[in-house]
Scaffold this active site. Structure first.
Site, PDB file in Angstrom:
ATOM      1  N   HIS A   1     -18.995  31.719  93.891  1.00 18.09           N
ATOM      2  CA  HIS A   1     -20.303  32.392  93.975  1.00 18.09           C
ATOM      3  C   HIS A   1     -20.673  32.677  95.427  1.00 18.09           C
ATOM      4  O   HIS A   1     -21.274  33.708  95.737  1.00 18.09           O
ATOM      5  CB  HIS A   1     -21.365  31.549  93.273  1.00 18.09           C
ATOM      6  CG  HIS A   1     -22.554  32.360  92.870  1.00 18.09           C
ATOM      7  ND1 HIS A   1     -22.462  33.567  92.225  1.00 18.09           N
ATOM      8  CD2 HIS A   1     -23.884  32.156  93.059  1.00 18.09           C
ATOM      9  CE1 HIS A   1     -23.673  34.061  92.024  1.00 18.09           C
ATOM     10  NE2 HIS A   1     -24.558  33.224  92.526  1.00 18.09           N
TER      11      HIS A   1
ATOM     12  N   THR B   1     -30.631  32.661  86.523  1.00 14.91           N
ATOM     13  CA  THR B   1     -30.587  34.092  86.832  1.00 14.91           C
ATOM     14  C   THR B   1     -30.052  34.893  85.648  1.00 14.91           C
ATOM     15  O   THR B   1     -28.964  34.613  85.153  1.00 14.91           O
ATOM     16  CB  THR B   1     -29.688  34.313  88.066  1.00 14.91           C
ATOM     17  OG1 THR B   1     -30.265  33.620  89.165  1.00 14.91           O
ATOM     18  CG2 THR B   1     -29.552  35.777  88.399  1.00 14.91           C
TER      19      THR B   1
ATOM     20  N   CYS C   1     -30.699  42.294  92.341  1.00  8.70           N
ATOM     21  CA  CYS C   1     -29.657  41.395  91.827  1.00  8.70           C
ATOM     22  C   CYS C   1     -29.315  41.793  90.398  1.00  8.70           C
ATOM     23  O   CYS C   1     -30.191  41.848  89.548  1.00  8.70           O
ATOM     24  CB  CYS C   1     -30.168  39.961  91.881  1.00  8.70           C
ATOM     25  SG  CYS C   1     -29.228  38.800  90.874  1.00  8.70           S
TER      26      CYS C   1
ATOM     27  N   TYR D   1     -21.704  36.647  98.481  1.00  6.50           N
ATOM     28  CA  TYR D   1     -22.951  36.974  99.153  1.00  6.50           C
ATOM     29  C   TYR D   1     -22.848  38.036 100.240  1.00  6.50           C
ATOM     30  O   TYR D   1     -23.805  38.755 100.486  1.00  6.50           O
ATOM     31  CB  TYR D   1     -23.631  35.686  99.636  1.00  6.50           C
ATOM     32  CG  TYR D   1     -24.582  35.177  98.567  1.00  6.50           C
ATOM     33  CD1 TYR D   1     -24.096  34.827  97.308  1.00  6.50           C
ATOM     34  CD2 TYR D   1     -25.951  35.116  98.764  1.00  6.50           C
ATOM     35  CE1 TYR D   1     -24.954  34.429  96.302  1.00  6.50           C
ATOM     36  CE2 TYR D   1     -26.813  34.718  97.771  1.00  6.50           C
ATOM     37  CZ  TYR D   1     -26.312  34.370  96.544  1.00  6.50           C
ATOM     38  OH  TYR D   1     -27.174  33.984  95.542  1.00  6.50           O
TER      39      TYR D   1
ATOM     40  N   CYS E   1     -22.809  41.258  98.016  1.00  5.57           N
ATOM     41  CA  CYS E   1     -24.115  41.473  97.394  1.00  5.57           C
ATOM     42  C   CYS E   1     -25.193  41.707  98.443  1.00  5.57           C
ATOM     43  O   CYS E   1     -25.884  42.726  98.430  1.00  5.57           O
ATOM     44  CB  CYS E   1     -24.414  40.251  96.523  1.00  5.57           C
ATOM     45  SG  CYS E   1     -26.113  39.803  96.355  1.00  5.57           S
TER      46      CYS E   1
ATOM     47  N   GLU F   1     -34.327  33.572  97.729  1.00  6.05           N
ATOM     48  CA  GLU F   1     -33.048  33.705  97.036  1.00  6.05           C
ATOM     49  C   GLU F   1     -31.887  33.646  98.032  1.00  6.05           C
ATOM     50  O   GLU F   1     -30.855  33.032  97.764  1.00  6.05           O
ATOM     51  CB  GLU F   1     -33.023  35.011  96.236  1.00  6.05           C
ATOM     52  CG  GLU F   1     -32.031  35.006  95.085  1.00  6.05           C
ATOM     53  CD  GLU F   1     -30.596  35.227  95.516  1.00  6.05           C
ATOM     54  OE1 GLU F   1     -29.689  34.694  94.885  1.00  6.05           O
ATOM     55  OE2 GLU F   1     -30.393  35.943  96.520  1.00  6.05           O
TER      56      GLU F   1
ATOM     57  N   GLU G   1     -35.588  34.840  86.923  1.00  7.64           N
ATOM     58  CA  GLU G   1     -35.044  33.529  86.573  1.00  7.64           C
ATOM     59  C   GLU G   1     -35.862  32.850  85.477  1.00  7.64           C
ATOM     60  O   GLU G   1     -37.050  33.127  85.326  1.00  7.64           O
ATOM     61  CB  GLU G   1     -35.007  32.633  87.822  1.00  7.64           C
ATOM     62  CG  GLU G   1     -33.755  32.790  88.681  1.00  7.64           C
ATOM     63  CD  GLU G   1     -33.687  34.092  89.483  1.00  7.64           C
ATOM     64  OE1 GLU G   1     -34.750  34.670  89.765  1.00  7.64           O
ATOM     65  OE2 GLU G   1     -32.565  34.530  89.828  1.00  7.64           O
TER      66      GLU G   1
ATOM     67  N   CYS H   1     -22.761  38.345  88.143  1.00  6.75           N
ATOM     68  CA  CYS H   1     -21.726  37.644  88.906  1.00  6.75           C
ATOM     69  C   CYS H   1     -21.682  36.153  88.570  1.00  6.75           C
ATOM     70  O   CYS H   1     -20.628  35.526  88.662  1.00  6.75           O
ATOM     71  CB  CYS H   1     -21.966  37.773  90.401  1.00  6.75           C
ATOM     72  SG  CYS H   1     -23.017  39.124  90.855  1.00  6.75           S
TER      73      CYS H   1
HETATM   74 FE1  SF4 Z   1     -27.375  38.345  92.098  1.00  7.47          FE
HETATM   75 FE2  SF4 Z   1     -25.986  38.652  94.326  1.00  7.47          FE
HETATM   76 FE3  SF4 Z   1     -25.927  36.306  93.024  1.00  7.47          FE
HETATM   77 FE4  SF4 Z   1     -24.732  38.498  92.014  1.00  7.47          FE
HETATM   78  S1  SF4 Z   1     -24.188  37.389  93.914  1.00  7.47           S
HETATM   79  S2  SF4 Z   1     -25.997  37.040  90.915  1.00  7.47           S
HETATM   80  S3  SF4 Z   1     -26.118  40.112  92.642  1.00  7.47           S
HETATM   81  S4  SF4 Z   1     -27.709  37.260  94.037  1.00  7.47           S
HETATM   82 FE    FE Z   2     -27.710  34.064  93.082  1.00  8.03          FE
END
Ligand code: SF4
Ligand code: FE
Length: 482
Positions: free
Chosen positions: A293, A191, A100, A297, A300, A444, A258, A104
Site C-alpha cells: 500500500h 476506505t 481517492c 502513494y 496516487c 489522509e 471512510e 487499491c
Molecule cells: Fe486512495 Fe491513494 Fe490509498 Fe488508492 S493509494 S486507496 S487512491 S489514498
Molecule cells: Fe489510503
C-alpha cells in the site's frame, strides 16, 4: 470486466446496512446519496478507464489463473513491470479524479494475502492458498471492488488485544464450527466500504500466542448479516447537500469516504478463511500489506499533486501574478516534491522481487521511504499552493451568494482577477484548491497506509544498521574488538 454503469448498478443490489448522520440509508439509495456519490464516481473511474483501449496496457492485465484479460485492480503482480504499471496506473487515475478511488486497498490486501497464505501453507500444511485462489477467480470473474480491512479500534494502545478490558477492541473469532467461524469487533477508517462488494478482514498487527483468536484473515460480502457500517464525516461535507461549486470537486469528492464497520457476530464460511490462529504469520501479513500500500502513494499522491500544481498555476494566471519570479520558483518546488514522491514509488517497484508464491513484492524499505515522504511533502506542496492561491481559498462567499439576484453582481465584480476570466471560474479553481489542500486530504496523507512512526519502525528493521557500521569501520581503518 464490468463497465462503469454495471459497477454502479451492482452496488444497488447489495443489502448493505449503512448509517449516515444517525440515519439508515435505503440500500438501493446508497450509491446516489450526496455523501457517497463522489466516491462512487471515483471508484467507477477504475472501471471506465479499463474499457478504454488507450489505457488497456496500464488498466488491464492478463490473469495468471485463466489467461483472460482482467482489470488490473484484480491482478496478482507477476513481474516488476506489473508493479511499475500499477504505480503509473494510479497516477493516471489520480489525474482524472483528484481524489481517492479506494480500490487499491483491496488489491494490496489480495496480493499480500496471496503471498502469505502460500508461506503459511508451507509451514503448517494448511490449504489457505488454494482457497484464496478460488476466491481470486470469483473476484476476477466478477470484477469486484473489495475493501482491505486492517485497522482495529485498538482501545488502550498500551495493552495487547487479549489484555483489553473490552475484548472486542480487535476483531476476533468468538465461535467456530464445521461450517466456518464467527467474528466480532470492528474495523475503522474503512476506505471505500460504502461502495464495495466485499471486504477482506486482516489482523492489524503482529499477534502473540495469547492473541491467537485475533489472528484471523478472511473475506465476506459488505452486506453479510451482522455487518453495520457508519459513514464518517468529512471537512465541509454538508456542502454536498447544497450546490456544486462550493464542493471544489463535486464529481469526485475528497479522499476515500471512510466507515466505522462493526462486526456483530458475523459468520464466515471456511472457504473464505485464509488465516485462523497461525499468529506467527500475522506480522508478515501486516508488513506485506503495508508495503504494497505504501508503494502506491507516489503514484496516487503524485497524480493528486499534479492537479494541485495545475490549479495553483491557474490561480496565478487568473489573478495576474503568474509571471512573478517567486511564484514560478514555488511552482518549480512543488514539481520537484511531486516527482520525488513518484520516484520512490517507481524505485520500490523496479527493485521488487519474486516471493515464494510467485507473486512479485516491492522493495519494502523504499516503499516505506516513499510513504514517509508523503507525510511531509504533501504538507509542503499544499502549503505552497495556499501561499500562491491566497486567502481567497478560505474566505470566499458561497455559490448561493453568487447566484443571488440581490448581491450576485457584487460577487461577480469583486471576485474577479484578470479581466478575461469570470469570477465564477476563478472561484471554482480556488474552491478546488481549498478542497484538495485542507482538512481531511492532509490527514489522509499523514495516516493513510500507516502513520509516520509505522514507517520509522520499518527502517530499523530493514535498513541493516550493522552493515552501515561495518562500512564506516572499514573506511575509518578501525578494527572491531573481537
Ligand atoms: Fe486512495 Fe491513494 Fe490509498 Fe488508492 S493509494 S486507496 S487512491 S489514498
Ligand atoms: Fe489510503
Amino acid at each position: 470486466m464490468k463497465t462503469k454503469q454495471e459497477y454502479i448498478e451492482s452496488l444497488k443490489a447489495r443489502n448493505i446496512r449503512l448509517y449516515i448522520k444517525g440515519e439508515r440509508i435505503a440500500p438501493e439509495a446508497v450509491p446516489d446519496h450526496p455523501f457517497i456519490r463522489g466516491h462512487v464516481n471515483c471508484a467507477a473511474m477504475t472501471y471506465e478507464l479499463a474499457q478504454d483501449p488507450l489505457h488497456a496496457d496500464l488498466m488491464t492485465a492478463t490473469s495468471h489463473l485463466t489467461g483472460k484479460q482482467i482489470n488490473r485492480f484484480t491482478h496478482i503482480h507477476q513481474s516488476t513491470d506489473d508493479l511499475l504499471k500499477k504505480v503509473r496506473m494510479l497516477r493516471l487515475i489520480s489525474q482524472k479524479t483528484g481524489s481517492c478511488y479506494q480500490r487499491c486497498v483491496g488489491l494490496d490486501a489480495l496480493n499480500a494475502i496471496y503471498t502469505v497464505s502460500y508461506e503459511t501453507d508451507q509451514k503448517y500444511g494448511t490449504d489457505y492458498h488454494e482457497r484464496l485462489k478460488k476466491y481470486l477467480l470469483y473476484w476476477q470473474e466478477n470484477d469486484l471492488m473489495v475493501v482491505g480491512g486492517m485497522t482495529d479500534p485498538k482501545g488502550d494502545r498500551g495493552l495487547r488485544p487479549s489484555q483489553q478490558e473490552d475484548p472486542d477492541m480487535f476483531v476476533r473469532v468468538v465461535d467456530r464450527n464445521e461450517k466456518g467461524i464467527v467474528l466480532r469487533g470492528a474495523k475503522m477508517h474503512m476506505t471505500g466500504m460504502a461502495n464495495s462488494h466485499e471486504m477482506l478482514v486482516m489482523p492489524t498487527m503482529a499477534m502473540g500466542e495469547a492473541d491467537k483468536d485475533y489472528a484471523v484473515c478472511c473475506a465476506l460480502p459488505v452486506d453479510a448479516p451482522g455487518l453495520i457500517h457508519v459513514f464518517g464525516r468529512q471537512t465541509n461535507d454538508d456542502r454536498k447537500l447544497e450546490g456544486e461549486i462550493d464542493q471544489g470537486n463535486a464529481n469526485f469528492g475528497i479522499v476515500g469516504g471512510e466507515t466505522l464497520t462493526i462486526l456483530e457476530n458475523v459468520f464466515v464460511p471456511w472457504e473464505r478463511v485464509f488465516l485462523c490462529g497461525e499468529y506467527d504469520f500475522t506480522g508478515l501479513l501486516v508488513e506485506r500489506f503495508a508495503c504494497y500500500h505504501r508503494q502506491n502513494y507516489g503514484g496516487c499522491k503524485g497524480g493528486v499533486s499534479d492537479i494541485v500544481i495545475g490549479a495553483t498555476a491557474l490561480m496565478a494566471d487568473m489573478s495576474g501574478y503568474a509571471k512573478a519570479a517567486h511564484v514560478r520558483d514555488k511552482l518549480n518546488e512543488m514539481i520537484h516534491m511531486t516527482e520525488t514522491l513518484y520516484a520512490c514509488s517507481v524505485a520500490c517497484s523496479a527493485q521488487g522481487a519474486k516471493t515464494a508464491s510467485g507473486a512479485y513484492y516491492v522493495d519494502p524499505l523504499l516503499a516505506n521511504v516513499g510513504k514517509h515522504n508523503v507525510t511531509k511533502l504533501i504538507y509542503d506542496i499544499d502549503r505552497l499552493a495556499q501561499d500562491i492561491a491566497g486567502g481567497i481559498t478560505a474566505t470566499m462567499p458561497s455559490e448561493k451568494d453568487m447566484n443571488s439576484p440581490e448581491i450576485g453582481m457584487y460577487i461577480e465584480k469583486y471576485l474577479k482577477g484578470v479581466a478575461s476570466v469570470s469570477a465564477e471560474d476563478r472561484m471554482r479553481v480556488a474552491r478546488l484548491i481549498e478542497n484538495m489542500t485542507g482538512g481531511v486530504a492532509l490527514v489522509e496523507s499523514m495516516h493513510g497506509a500507516g502513520s509516520p512512526q509505522a514507517q520509522k519502525v520499518m527502517y530499523a528493521k530493514l535498513a541493516n544498521l550493522e552493515h552501515k557500521k561495518e562500512c564506516a569501520l572499514q573506511i575509518a581503518g578501525v578494527k572491531r574488538k573481537q
